[in-house]
Structure formats: structure tokens, C-alpha cells
Write a protein that holds these residues in place. Sequence first.
Motif, PDB file in Angstrom:
ATOM      1  N   THR A 138      -7.700  -2.827  -2.262  1.00  0.00           N
ATOM      2  CA  THR A 138      -6.604  -2.652  -1.311  1.00  0.00           C
ATOM      3  C   THR A 138      -5.592  -1.622  -1.796  1.00  0.00           C
ATOM      4  O   THR A 138      -5.112  -0.803  -1.007  1.00  0.00           O
ATOM      5  CB  THR A 138      -5.889  -3.990  -1.054  1.00  0.00           C
ATOM      6  N   HIS A 139      -5.263  -1.665  -3.080  1.00  0.00           N
ATOM      7  CA  HIS A 139      -4.202  -0.817  -3.619  1.00  0.00           C
ATOM      8  C   HIS A 139      -4.784   0.402  -4.317  1.00  0.00           C
ATOM      9  O   HIS A 139      -5.953   0.422  -4.687  1.00  0.00           O
ATOM     10  CB  HIS A 139      -3.325  -1.639  -4.567  1.00  0.00           C
ATOM     11  N   HIS A 190      -1.231  -5.214   6.955  1.00  0.00           N
ATOM     12  CA  HIS A 190      -1.981  -5.930   5.922  1.00  0.00           C
ATOM     13  C   HIS A 190      -1.553  -7.391   5.802  1.00  0.00           C
ATOM     14  O   HIS A 190      -2.400  -8.293   5.742  1.00  0.00           O
ATOM     15  CB  HIS A 190      -1.787  -5.249   4.557  1.00  0.00           C
ATOM     16  N   THR A 218       0.827  -1.215   0.000  1.00  0.00           N
ATOM     17  CA  THR A 218       0.000   0.000   0.000  1.00  0.00           C
ATOM     18  C   THR A 218       0.856   1.258   0.000  1.00  0.00           C
ATOM     19  O   THR A 218       0.386   2.329  -0.389  1.00  0.00           O
ATOM     20  CB  THR A 218      -0.956   0.023   1.202  1.00  0.00           C
ATOM     21  N   ARG A 250      -8.732  -0.716   3.938  1.00  0.00           N
ATOM     22  CA  ARG A 250      -9.170  -1.194   2.628  1.00  0.00           C
ATOM     23  C   ARG A 250     -10.515  -0.554   2.261  1.00  0.00           C
ATOM     24  O   ARG A 250     -11.174   0.075   3.087  1.00  0.00           O
ATOM     25  CB  ARG A 250      -9.317  -2.712   2.656  1.00  0.00           C
TER      26      ARG A 250
END
Length: 274
Positions: free
Chosen positions: A220-221, A103, A37, A147
Amino acid sequence: MGIPRRKVLGGAVGAAWGIPVVAGRRRRTVFVAGDSTAATYATADVPRAGWGQALPVFLRPEVGVHNAALSGASSKSFVDLGRLDLILDAIRPGDTLVVSFGHNDEKAEDPARYTEPWTTFQDYLRLYLDGARRRRAHPVLVTPVERRRFTADGTPYLSHGEYPDAMRALAARTRTPLIDLTALSFALWGRLGPEGTKDHFLWLDPGESVNYPAGVADNTHFQAHGAIEVARLVARHGPTLPGRDLAAVRDPHIPDNVLVWPPTRPAESAAGLG
């Protein structure tokens, strides 16, 4: 706790990593230790970006950023791969070490990365704090960014379990500055809602990007815009970060193209990986 004290690697790691030097003098540097991230991504990944990649946007030029965040890393695997050793060999008095994990520490099915929040997670984080302080550098803890998680009625919900609380408790116990990115990002995602968050996370329609021809829906990203906004949260709420550019922090119109994508992912090609 059963975690061995790791030796510090020798050699000119600072030079190999490209630690910024101006007029023959090394600039104060913010090192980022974290996961995907925060990581810096390459041209083949555009528009995917990490918040560590965007952090220089919010710091003045006299402060350098070395983003050592590694995709897939946990607090444990980052140490076991020798990446903390590399940072501690390069860091200098007055530098800052920003540490953000959680994470991948949560992955109980993977013993190479899993840590338990109130024991091994805190134990590994202590290695970063103690290592930085032994070198008269300044550690900062950053709870994991949330997230994109919403219920069917559009209500956001938390996804990191007890890891943020464990990091908050460690920060209080060790008197370490803390940026509560879990809470800050959760509030931001809640304000934006399910649709408004899609241009922050890596959500792309088929054909929208040559790097993701089939499209992608990644909760998530981040894409560039999201990485910039998360880095803004880190800078705005991190008064101990050196050289904060408060004009940039307050500027709501920073374009995505201020980010730089190198030819390869730098953390994956850094010295010590093969």
C-alpha cells in the motif's frame, strides 16, 4: 446528510504550520488533505514516503506545499479530528486544496472512518469542496492511488471498489477538477508488473534498511522512488495545479535523495492534536 457544519478555528494557523513566506509575502500554497499514501514521513521512517511529500519536486519554488495528509485518515475522520478546520483557517484566496481519500473510507469495521461510497463519502468530500470555495481557493479531487495487487498470473486488479467512481461522479456534478490517480497508477503498476513495482512500494529485504531491520513487504505504501513517481502522475495530469515544473515532470532521472524527511511526522504533531 447528518454531518454538522464545523466551526473554523481561530489563530495564526498559517504561521504555526510554516506556510512559506518569501520577502515578506506569503507564497501561493497547495494544501494536501489525504491519508498515509500521501503523508510526509520522518527520518525514523526512511525510505517510506508519501506522494504529497514528493509533490514539491514537481512545482516551481514560488509555489509552496503544505502536506496535511494524515496516516490512517478517511474523509470522515480527517474532518472529525478538526484537520479540515485547520486547513480552512490557513487557506487563502488563490490557494489550492488537493483532496484524496478512499483507502480508509473502505474500512466498514471501523465506524470512526467508514463512509459509504455514494452517500457519506460524497457528503464528506463536499465539505472540502465547499469550504475551499467559500474561501475563494481552488479544490482538486484525486481518486485514491491503487495498491499493489496482482493475480497469480501477474495480472493487476483494482482494489477500491466504488469509491473512485463515486469521486468521479461528484467531480462531474460539482465541476471540480479531477486527477484520476486510481486509473493512472493502475496503468503504471500494470506496465511495471509484480517485480517492477517492488522498488516503488515499501518492499525491503532484511538488513536493507536500519529502520526496517527485519525487512518489509508493504503493498500500500511507497518508498521514495514510488512516492516520486506517483507525485509525477499527480503533477503531469493536474493542469490546474499552480506552478507546475514541466521540466521536472519530464525528467525521468529524479533521484530519491531529493526528498526531505523531517525529524517527526509533521501532520501528527500539528496544532490541534493534543
